[in-house]
Design an enzyme around this catalytic site. Structure first.
Site, PDB file in Angstrom:
ATOM      1  N   ASP A  26       0.818  -1.225   0.064  1.00 45.03           N
ATOM      2  CA  ASP A  26       0.015   0.056   0.072  1.00 45.03           C
ATOM      3  C   ASP A  26       0.608   1.247   0.079  1.00 45.03           C
ATOM      4  O   ASP A  26       1.895   1.242   0.422  1.00 45.03           O
ATOM      5  CB  ASP A  26      -0.857   0.226   1.186  1.00 45.03           C
TER       6      ASP A  26
ATOM      7  N   LEU B 103      -7.562  -4.723  -3.449  1.00 50.46           N
ATOM      8  CA  LEU B 103      -8.293  -3.914  -2.727  1.00 50.46           C
ATOM      9  C   LEU B 103      -8.360  -2.240  -2.975  1.00 50.46           C
ATOM     10  O   LEU B 103      -9.216  -1.612  -2.267  1.00 50.46           O
ATOM     11  CB  LEU B 103      -8.210  -3.921  -1.323  1.00 50.46           C
TER      12      LEU B 103
ATOM     13  N   TYR C 114     -17.752   6.571 -10.417  1.00 47.97           N
ATOM     14  CA  TYR C 114     -17.414   5.450  -9.660  1.00 47.97           C
ATOM     15  C   TYR C 114     -17.564   4.174  -9.895  1.00 47.97           C
ATOM     16  O   TYR C 114     -17.031   3.160 -10.443  1.00 47.97           O
ATOM     17  CB  TYR C 114     -17.181   5.599  -8.429  1.00 47.97           C
TER      18      TYR C 114
ATOM     19  N   LYS D 264     -15.567   1.219 -11.963  1.00 48.82           N
ATOM     20  CA  LYS D 264     -15.742  -0.176 -11.390  1.00 48.82           C
ATOM     21  C   LYS D 264     -16.361  -1.188 -12.196  1.00 48.82           C
ATOM     22  O   LYS D 264     -15.756  -2.366 -12.469  1.00 48.82           O
ATOM     23  CB  LYS D 264     -16.279  -0.020 -10.193  1.00 48.82           C
TER      24      LYS D 264
ATOM     25  N   ASN E  25     -21.615  -1.945   1.923  1.00 53.75           N
ATOM     26  CA  ASN E  25     -21.451  -1.287   3.069  1.00 53.75           C
ATOM     27  C   ASN E  25     -21.141  -1.842   4.364  1.00 53.75           C
ATOM     28  O   ASN E  25     -21.608  -2.343   5.428  1.00 53.75           O
ATOM     29  CB  ASN E  25     -22.863  -0.619   3.646  1.00 53.75           C
TER      30      ASN E  25
ATOM     31  N   TYR F 219     -22.549  17.806  -0.132  1.00 56.11           N
ATOM     32  CA  TYR F 219     -21.470  16.843  -1.100  1.00 56.11           C
ATOM     33  C   TYR F 219     -21.340  17.891  -2.313  1.00 56.11           C
ATOM     34  O   TYR F 219     -20.350  17.660  -3.046  1.00 56.11           O
ATOM     35  CB  TYR F 219     -22.081  15.627  -1.644  1.00 56.11           C
TER      36      TYR F 219
ATOM     37  N   ASP G  87     -27.872   9.649  -4.926  1.00 55.89           N
ATOM     38  CA  ASP G  87     -27.938   8.705  -3.876  1.00 55.89           C
ATOM     39  C   ASP G  87     -28.640   7.492  -4.315  1.00 55.89           C
ATOM     40  O   ASP G  87     -29.270   7.468  -5.308  1.00 55.89           O
ATOM     41  CB  ASP G  87     -28.464   9.253  -2.695  1.00 55.89           C
TER      42      ASP G  87
END
Ligand code: UGA
Length: 361
Positions: A35, A74, A155, A159, A184, A298, A304
């Site tokens: 990392d 990750l 994002y 992904k 989550n 934000y 959302d």
């Protein structure tokens, strides 16, 4: 038989810092823990080699793919506040920088366990025909992204594209892969507290803990009626160990990993976290809650997810795994860990108003 060798990329992040010790306690393995910052990986072990490096460095890609039996990937920029404020960095971290690793794993046929995200499903669950459904299902759900000016979905798009690249290398080449879509997941060491060990806006748990430790109101974006199903990080670690353990069942699969039984509104989560905090820190001021608009919190471009419930039947069937930890089981330990880890540092830090929290996002 030689010892299993695992490379964990992103070992210094929240999930990595739990997965590395989890793997060591389950397997006789050596680990390369990689990392840019390994501070969170408090775990020390002679068989865990710590390497401070970037995942996109060619030398790292070469080293990892020439030595590891399994690569667990990750690394990500995965805080929603970033998606609409630094979208190009988000695309690079979640797509561009990982392409060389995926390609080299495919060429060398190195097993890749890649962490994608539940965000690929978008704002709500849809069945294969695009009609509303209760749960998000790996191999059937339609994936819904909002319009391009809603940068929240940058994002998810990055992904999703990497998932499709990995899938193609598996289907049309020889890449042994597993894709994980985490829902989550929470636990100690998640994210950072703004103004203490990071800047910007972390995910909801750390936002709430920051507010409680500072005696500020807990921000409920759009009133907090949106829902999430929270899973304890120990359930995630168990699932990852089973994926590593069962290549036959896990290869070529996408798995939702989350806990559908812990579906809760964000306002309810705030109340539960605040109650535990008040019990655990009785001298702290009483918790307050404040409704804030998504735009104020934000900035523009945010959107959302209304509700995000995983269908985990595939993970149950193929991995023999089920998430076991209820919110009541997990929250007290998490809240106490934040109090112990941060209360003195928050007291020493400069005050931070909601406007700062929002504008620095
Ligand atoms: C994020 C990431 O985008 C996912 O990739 C990741 O899988 C997921 O977190 C995760 O934690 O695993 P999201 O659930 O939207 O997705 O992230 P949070 O920032 O934790 O927000 C959850 C909800 O709480 C959102 O509706 C947000 O608007 C709300 N929120 C957040 C508040 O009401 N108050 C806050 O102070 C912060």
């Amino acid at each position: 038989m030689s010892r299993l060798h695992v490379a964990v990329l992103g070992a210094g992040g929240f999930l990595g810092s739990h997965i590395v010790p989890g793997l060591r306690s389950r397997f006789d393995c050596t680990i390369d823990a990689i990392d840019v910052d390994l501070t969170k990986l408090e775990y020390r072990d002679a068989l865990v080699r710590r390497l401070v490096a970037r995942v996109e460095e060619p030398a790292v890609v070469e080293q990892v793919t020439s030595s590891a039996d399994v690569v667990i990937s990750l690394t990500a920029l995965c805080n929603p506040a970033m998606y609409s404020t630094i979208p190009l960095e988000v695309i690079d971290a979640n797509f561009t920088h990982l392409m060389p690793l995926v390609k080299r794993c495919a060429e060398r046929r190195v097993r890749l366990v890649h962490f994608s995200t539940a965000e690929v499903y978008g704002p709500r669950a849809l069945d294969a025909a695009g009609l509303p459904a209760r749960e998000m299902t790996e191999d059937d759900s339609s994936l819904l992204l909002g319009p391009v000016h809603r940068e929240r979905w940058t994002y998810a798009c990055a992904k999703q594209l990497l998932e499709r690249v990995i899938w193609a290398h598996g289907q049309h080449g020889h890449l042994p892969f597993t894709i994980v879509r985490p829902f989550n997941t929470i636990g100690p060491r998640m994210d950072f507290l703004p103004g203490v060990d990071g800047e910007g806006t972390p995910r909801v748990l750390a936002c709430f803990m920051s507010a409680l430790l500072r005696g500020e109101p807990l921000p409920l974006v759009a009133g907090g009626q949106q829902r999430r199903a929270f899973m304890d990080v120990s359930d995630m670690v168990e699932a990852v160990c089973r994926i590593v353990e069962r290549p036959k069942q896990a290869n070529g699969q996408i798995f939702n990993l989350g806990n559908p039984d812990n579906d809760v509104s964000i306002a309810d989560l705030a109340r539960q976290v605040a109650e535990i905090f008040e019990r655990s820190a009785p001298r702290a001021p009483k918790a307050r809650f404040e409704h804030v608009t998504a735009e104020d919190f934000y900035g523009p471009g945010y959107a959302d997810t209304d509700e995000r419930i995983p269908d985990v039947s595939k993970a149950r069937r193929l991995l023999g795994w089920s998430p076991g930890c209820s919110l009541a089981d997990m929250l007290p330990g998490i809240v106490i860990d934040y109090i112990e880890r941060y209360s003195e540092r928050v007291a020493a830090a400069a005050p931070l108003g909601l406007s700062k929290l929002a504008s620095s996002a």
